[in-house]
Design a protein around this motif. Structure first.
Motif, PDB file in Angstrom:
ATOM      1  N   UNK A  11       7.369  -5.774   2.003  1.00 52.02           N
ATOM      2  CA  UNK A  11       6.055  -5.494   1.420  1.00 52.02           C
ATOM      3  C   UNK A  11       5.932  -3.972   1.370  1.00 52.02           C
ATOM      4  N   UNK A  12       6.002  -3.412   0.170  1.00 53.70           N
ATOM      5  CA  UNK A  12       6.013  -1.960   0.004  1.00 53.70           C
ATOM      6  C   UNK A  12       4.781  -1.487  -0.758  1.00 53.70           C
ATOM      7  N   UNK A  13       4.284  -0.334  -0.382  1.00 55.70           N
ATOM      8  CA  UNK A  13       3.169   0.319  -1.077  1.00 55.70           C
ATOM      9  C   UNK A  13       3.746   1.461  -1.898  1.00 55.70           C
ATOM     10  N   UNK A  34      -3.223  -2.701  -7.606  1.00 53.38           N
ATOM     11  CA  UNK A  34      -4.460  -2.617  -6.837  1.00 53.38           C
ATOM     12  C   UNK A  34      -4.787  -1.165  -6.524  1.00 53.38           C
ATOM     13  N   UNK A  35      -5.750  -0.978  -5.615  1.00 61.70           N
ATOM     14  CA  UNK A  35      -6.156   0.357  -5.153  1.00 61.70           C
ATOM     15  C   UNK A  35      -5.812   0.520  -3.691  1.00 61.70           C
ATOM     16  N   UNK A  36      -5.737   1.768  -3.264  1.00 59.61           N
ATOM     17  CA  UNK A  36      -5.404   2.077  -1.875  1.00 59.61           C
ATOM     18  C   UNK A  36      -6.352   1.485  -0.856  1.00 59.61           C
ATOM     19  N   UNK A  37      -7.630   1.363  -1.210  1.00 55.20           N
ATOM     20  CA  UNK A  37      -8.594   0.819  -0.254  1.00 55.20           C
ATOM     21  C   UNK A  37      -8.433  -0.692  -0.058  1.00 55.20           C
ATOM     22  N   UNK A  38      -7.632  -1.349  -0.879  1.00 54.75           N
ATOM     23  CA  UNK A  38      -7.387  -2.788  -0.762  1.00 54.75           C
ATOM     24  C   UNK A  38      -6.055  -3.084  -0.067  1.00 54.75           C
ATOM     25  N   UNK A  39      -5.252  -2.050   0.173  1.00 54.60           N
ATOM     26  CA  UNK A  39      -3.891  -2.180   0.696  1.00 54.60           C
ATOM     27  C   UNK A  39      -3.816  -2.983   1.993  1.00 54.60           C
ATOM     28  N   UNK A  40      -4.564  -2.592   3.005  1.00 51.97           N
ATOM     29  CA  UNK A  40      -4.434  -3.237   4.315  1.00 51.97           C
ATOM     30  C   UNK A  40      -4.802  -4.716   4.264  1.00 51.97           C
ATOM     31  N   UNK A  41      -5.888  -5.050   3.611  1.00 48.93           N
ATOM     32  CA  UNK A  41      -6.310  -6.453   3.519  1.00 48.93           C
ATOM     33  C   UNK A  41      -5.310  -7.268   2.704  1.00 48.93           C
ATOM     34  N   UNK A  42      -4.793  -6.699   1.617  1.00 45.76           N
ATOM     35  CA  UNK A  42      -3.798  -7.402   0.797  1.00 45.76           C
ATOM     36  C   UNK A  42      -2.510  -7.626   1.589  1.00 45.76           C
ATOM     37  N   UNK A  43      -2.053  -6.589   2.282  1.00 41.61           N
ATOM     38  CA  UNK A  43      -0.835  -6.706   3.094  1.00 41.61           C
ATOM     39  C   UNK A  43      -1.002  -7.783   4.167  1.00 41.61           C
ATOM     40  N   UNK A  44      -2.142  -7.808   4.827  1.00 43.70           N
ATOM     41  CA  UNK A  44      -2.386  -8.812   5.871  1.00 43.70           C
ATOM     42  C   UNK A  44      -2.359 -10.230   5.309  1.00 43.70           C
ATOM     43  N   UNK A  82      -7.136   5.966  -5.417  1.00 42.80           N
ATOM     44  CA  UNK A  82      -5.677   5.943  -5.427  1.00 42.80           C
ATOM     45  C   UNK A  82      -5.230   4.560  -5.898  1.00 42.80           C
ATOM     46  N   UNK A  83      -4.449   4.525  -6.954  1.00 47.41           N
ATOM     47  CA  UNK A  83      -3.968   3.260  -7.496  1.00 47.41           C
ATOM     48  C   UNK A  83      -2.541   3.039  -7.028  1.00 47.41           C
ATOM     49  N   UNK A  84      -2.244   1.800  -6.659  1.00 47.79           N
ATOM     50  CA  UNK A  84      -0.939   1.494  -6.074  1.00 47.79           C
ATOM     51  C   UNK A  84      -0.371   0.196  -6.640  1.00 47.79           C
ATOM     52  N   UNK A  85       0.945   0.064  -6.517  1.00 49.62           N
ATOM     53  CA  UNK A  85       1.637  -1.206  -6.658  1.00 49.62           C
ATOM     54  C   UNK A  85       1.966  -1.667  -5.246  1.00 49.62           C
ATOM     55  N   UNK A 119      -4.534 -16.237  -4.539  1.00 52.81           N
ATOM     56  CA  UNK A 119      -5.449 -15.901  -3.432  1.00 52.81           C
ATOM     57  C   UNK A 119      -5.828 -14.423  -3.474  1.00 52.81           C
ATOM     58  N   UNK A 120      -4.840 -13.566  -3.684  1.00 52.08           N
ATOM     59  CA  UNK A 120      -5.107 -12.129  -3.727  1.00 52.08           C
ATOM     60  C   UNK A 120      -6.053 -11.771  -4.869  1.00 52.08           C
ATOM     61  N   UNK A 121      -5.858 -12.386  -6.022  1.00 52.32           N
ATOM     62  CA  UNK A 121      -6.719 -12.113  -7.181  1.00 52.32           C
ATOM     63  C   UNK A 121      -8.118 -12.676  -6.942  1.00 52.32           C
ATOM     64  N   UNK A 122      -8.217 -13.890  -6.436  1.00 62.54           N
ATOM     65  CA  UNK A 122      -9.525 -14.493  -6.169  1.00 62.54           C
ATOM     66  C   UNK A 122     -10.335 -13.683  -5.162  1.00 62.54           C
ATOM     67  N   UNK A 123      -9.665 -13.115  -4.168  1.00 67.57           N
ATOM     68  CA  UNK A 123     -10.356 -12.315  -3.141  1.00 67.57           C
ATOM     69  C   UNK A 123     -10.588 -10.872  -3.587  1.00 67.57           C
ATOM     70  N   UNK A 124     -10.220 -10.560  -4.841  1.00 66.51           N
ATOM     71  CA  UNK A 124     -10.369  -9.215  -5.416  1.00 66.51           C
ATOM     72  C   UNK A 124      -9.626  -8.153  -4.615  1.00 66.51           C
ATOM     73  N   UNK A 125      -8.450  -8.532  -4.121  1.00 59.79           N
ATOM     74  CA  UNK A 125      -7.591  -7.582  -3.413  1.00 59.79           C
ATOM     75  C   UNK A 125      -6.563  -6.966  -4.355  1.00 59.79           C
TER      76      UNK A 125
END
Length: 122
Positions: free
Chosen positions: A100-102, A77-87, A20-23, A40-46
Motif C-alpha cells: 500500500x503506497x502513497x 484521493x487527497x492527503x487528508x484521506x490517506x490514513x483512513x483509506x490505508x486502515x 495535496x492530491x495522491x494516488x 467501500x472506499x468510494x462509498x465512505x468518500x475516502x
C-alpha cells in the motif's frame, strides 16, 4: 503564545493535506476482493476513483519466487484521506503483508481539483 503557534501549525498541516492530491497504489489477489474494497472506499468518500488493472506478477516471498496474476489499483484521493483509506485497505486485505503506497500527484489537468474536492466533501 506557544499554544497559539502550535495550533496554527496543526491547522496548517491539515490544510496542506487537504490540498495535496495522491494516488494510493495497492495490489490484490482477486478481482472480487479489489472491487469490494474499492466500492467501500468510494462509498465512505475516502477515494474518488479506483483504476484497476490485471497483470502478471513475479515476486519473492519467504525465499521462494512466485508467478501469479494480480490486480493493481491506483486509488485517487487527497492527503487528508490517506490514513483512513490505508486502515480500511489493511483491515480488508487478504495478504499478510500488502503493498500500500502513497504517491503524491504534482500536476493535474484543469477540473481535477474541483472534481476531487466535490466528490470527497459531499
Amino acid at each position: 503564545m506557544e499554544e497559539m503557534v502550535n495550533m496554527s501549525k496543526s491547522n496548517k498541516k491539515k490544510s496542506n493535506k487537504r490540498n495535496q492530491y495522491i494516488f494510493i497504489y495497492a495490489t490484490f489477489p482477486a478481482k472480487k476482493t479489489v472491487m469490494k474494497i474499492s466500492e467501500k472506499l468510494i462509498q465512505k468518500k475516502l477515494v474518488v476513483c479506483a483504476n484497476i488493472s490485471e497483470h502478471d506478477s513475479i515476486y519473492s516471498w519467504n525465499e521462494r519466487v512466485y508467478e501469479e496474476k494480480e490486480y493493481a489499483v491506483f486509488f485517487k484521493t487527497r492527503g487528508d484521506k490517506w490514513k483512513a483509506a490505508r486502515e480500511l485497505i489493511l483491515k480488508e486485505h487478504p495478504y499478510e503483508t500488502p503493498v500500500i503506497l502513497k504517491l503524491r500527484i504534482r500536476g493535474y489537468s484543469p477540473g481535477f481539483e474541483k472534481w476531487m474536492n466535490d466528490s470527497l466533501d459531499k
